[in-house]
Design a protein around this motif. Structure first.
Motif, mmCIF file in Angstrom:
data_model
loop_
_atom_site.group_PDB
_atom_site.id
_atom_site.type_symbol
_atom_site.label_atom_id
_atom_site.label_comp_id
_atom_site.label_asym_id
_atom_site.label_seq_id
_atom_site.Cartn_x
_atom_site.Cartn_y
_atom_site.Cartn_z
ATOM 1 N N LYS A 29 41.507 43.211 40.600
ATOM 2 C CA LYS A 29 42.643 42.312 40.425
ATOM 3 C C LYS A 29 42.460 41.141 41.381
ATOM 4 C CE LYS A 29 47.668 42.423 40.149
ATOM 5 N NZ LYS A 29 48.857 43.253 40.331
ATOM 6 N N ILE A 30 42.415 39.927 40.827
ATOM 7 C CA ILE A 30 42.139 38.727 41.619
ATOM 8 C C ILE A 30 43.246 37.699 41.378
ATOM 9 C CG2 ILE A 30 40.506 36.828 41.960
ATOM 10 C CD1 ILE A 30 38.295 38.739 41.087
ATOM 11 N N PHE A 31 43.637 37.035 42.445
ATOM 12 C CA PHE A 31 44.652 35.985 42.341
ATOM 13 C C PHE A 31 43.958 34.642 42.161
ATOM 14 C CE2 PHE A 31 47.617 32.865 44.151
ATOM 15 C CZ PHE A 31 48.737 33.137 43.376
ATOM 16 N N ASP A 32 44.383 33.896 41.148
ATOM 17 C CA ASP A 32 43.837 32.562 40.888
ATOM 18 C C ASP A 32 44.760 31.540 41.548
ATOM 19 O OD1 ASP A 32 43.099 30.063 39.874
ATOM 20 O OD2 ASP A 32 42.630 30.862 37.893
ATOM 21 N N ASN A 33 44.288 30.906 42.606
ATOM 22 C CA ASN A 33 45.088 29.926 43.336
ATOM 23 C C ASN A 33 45.456 28.714 42.485
ATOM 24 O OD1 ASN A 33 45.228 31.299 45.806
ATOM 25 N ND2 ASN A 33 43.178 30.596 46.356
ATOM 26 N N ASN A 34 44.610 28.361 41.530
ATOM 27 C CA ASN A 34 44.869 27.191 40.682
ATOM 28 C C ASN A 34 46.032 27.406 39.731
ATOM 29 O OD1 ASN A 34 42.743 25.772 41.857
ATOM 30 N ND2 ASN A 34 41.271 26.597 40.396
ATOM 31 N N THR A 35 46.128 28.613 39.165
ATOM 32 C CA THR A 35 47.188 28.876 38.190
ATOM 33 C C THR A 35 48.352 29.659 38.778
ATOM 34 O OG1 THR A 35 46.182 30.951 37.440
ATOM 35 C CG2 THR A 35 45.497 28.916 36.308
ATOM 36 N N GLY A 36 48.144 30.259 39.948
ATOM 37 C CA GLY A 36 49.196 31.059 40.566
ATOM 38 C C GLY A 36 49.403 32.396 39.878
ATOM 39 N N THR A 37 48.389 32.864 39.142
ATOM 40 C CA THR A 37 48.513 34.126 38.426
ATOM 41 C C THR A 37 47.368 35.065 38.797
ATOM 42 O OG1 THR A 37 47.247 33.303 36.539
ATOM 43 C CG2 THR A 37 49.645 33.029 36.452
ATOM 44 N N PHE A 38 47.562 36.335 38.485
ATOM 45 C CA PHE A 38 46.525 37.338 38.684
ATOM 46 C C PHE A 38 45.724 37.504 37.401
ATOM 47 C CE2 PHE A 38 49.447 38.594 42.047
ATOM 48 C CZ PHE A 38 48.566 38.893 43.083
ATOM 49 N N TYR A 39 44.479 37.859 37.543
ATOM 50 C CA TYR A 39 43.649 38.226 36.405
ATOM 51 C C TYR A 39 42.722 39.360 36.832
ATOM 52 C CZ TYR A 39 39.794 35.599 38.500
ATOM 53 O OH TYR A 39 38.813 35.135 39.348
ATOM 54 N N PHE A 40 42.107 40.011 35.861
ATOM 55 C CA PHE A 40 41.211 41.122 36.146
ATOM 56 C C PHE A 40 39.778 40.717 35.858
ATOM 57 C CE2 PHE A 40 45.270 43.164 35.574
ATOM 58 C CZ PHE A 40 45.275 44.094 36.598
ATOM 59 N N ASP A 41 38.917 40.911 36.844
ATOM 60 C CA ASP A 41 37.492 40.668 36.708
ATOM 61 C C ASP A 41 36.831 42.018 36.461
ATOM 62 O OD1 ASP A 41 34.978 39.330 36.873
ATOM 63 O OD2 ASP A 41 34.778 40.015 38.946
#
Length: 117
Positions: free
Chosen positions: A43-55
């Motif tokens: 689980k990684i937080f994307d600073n650009n979108t302010g959302t989490f995504y899964f790698d």
């Protein structure tokens, strides 16, 4: 009801590990050969979108490689626990000309022995 992609899944175990989760699955090719997939999901937080995504990363382990893989993994565990290097096995030249094509073998229905899906 299982979808057709899940029909080859014979066994599955999840291993939670903080922000990561590991998935160990036993699957079968259309020809009935069993193989293992090991996947890591982070689980990684994307600073650009302010959302989490899964790698996700996935590895395929074929039956003919189980013994060598297990030995290497046990040697690594032994080193972590004791700091002692285990004797390194000497493998005959088993380099397969298809080795460079392995990255294209991401279809879980791939039959390693017949080179068919």
């Amino acid at each position: 009801m299982r979808n057709s992609k899940d029909q080859d899944e014979l066994y599955s175990q999840q291993v939670p590990a903080g922000k990561r989760k590991y998935f160990i699955d036993v699957k079968a090719t259309k020809g009935g050969d069993k193989f293992i997939t090991i996947a890591e999901s982070r689980k990684i937080f994307d600073n650009n979108t302010g959302t989490f995504y899964f790698d996700k990363n996935k590895m395929f382990l074929y039956k003919e490689d189980f013994e060598k893989f297990n030995e290497a993994l046990q040697n690594a565990f032994h080193y972590v626990e004791t700091g002692e290097m285990a004797p390194q096995p000497e493998y005959k030249d088993e380099y397969r000309s298809a080795y460079n094509d392995d990255e294209q073998r991401n279809d879980e229905g791939y039959d390693y022995h017949t080179n068919e899906i």
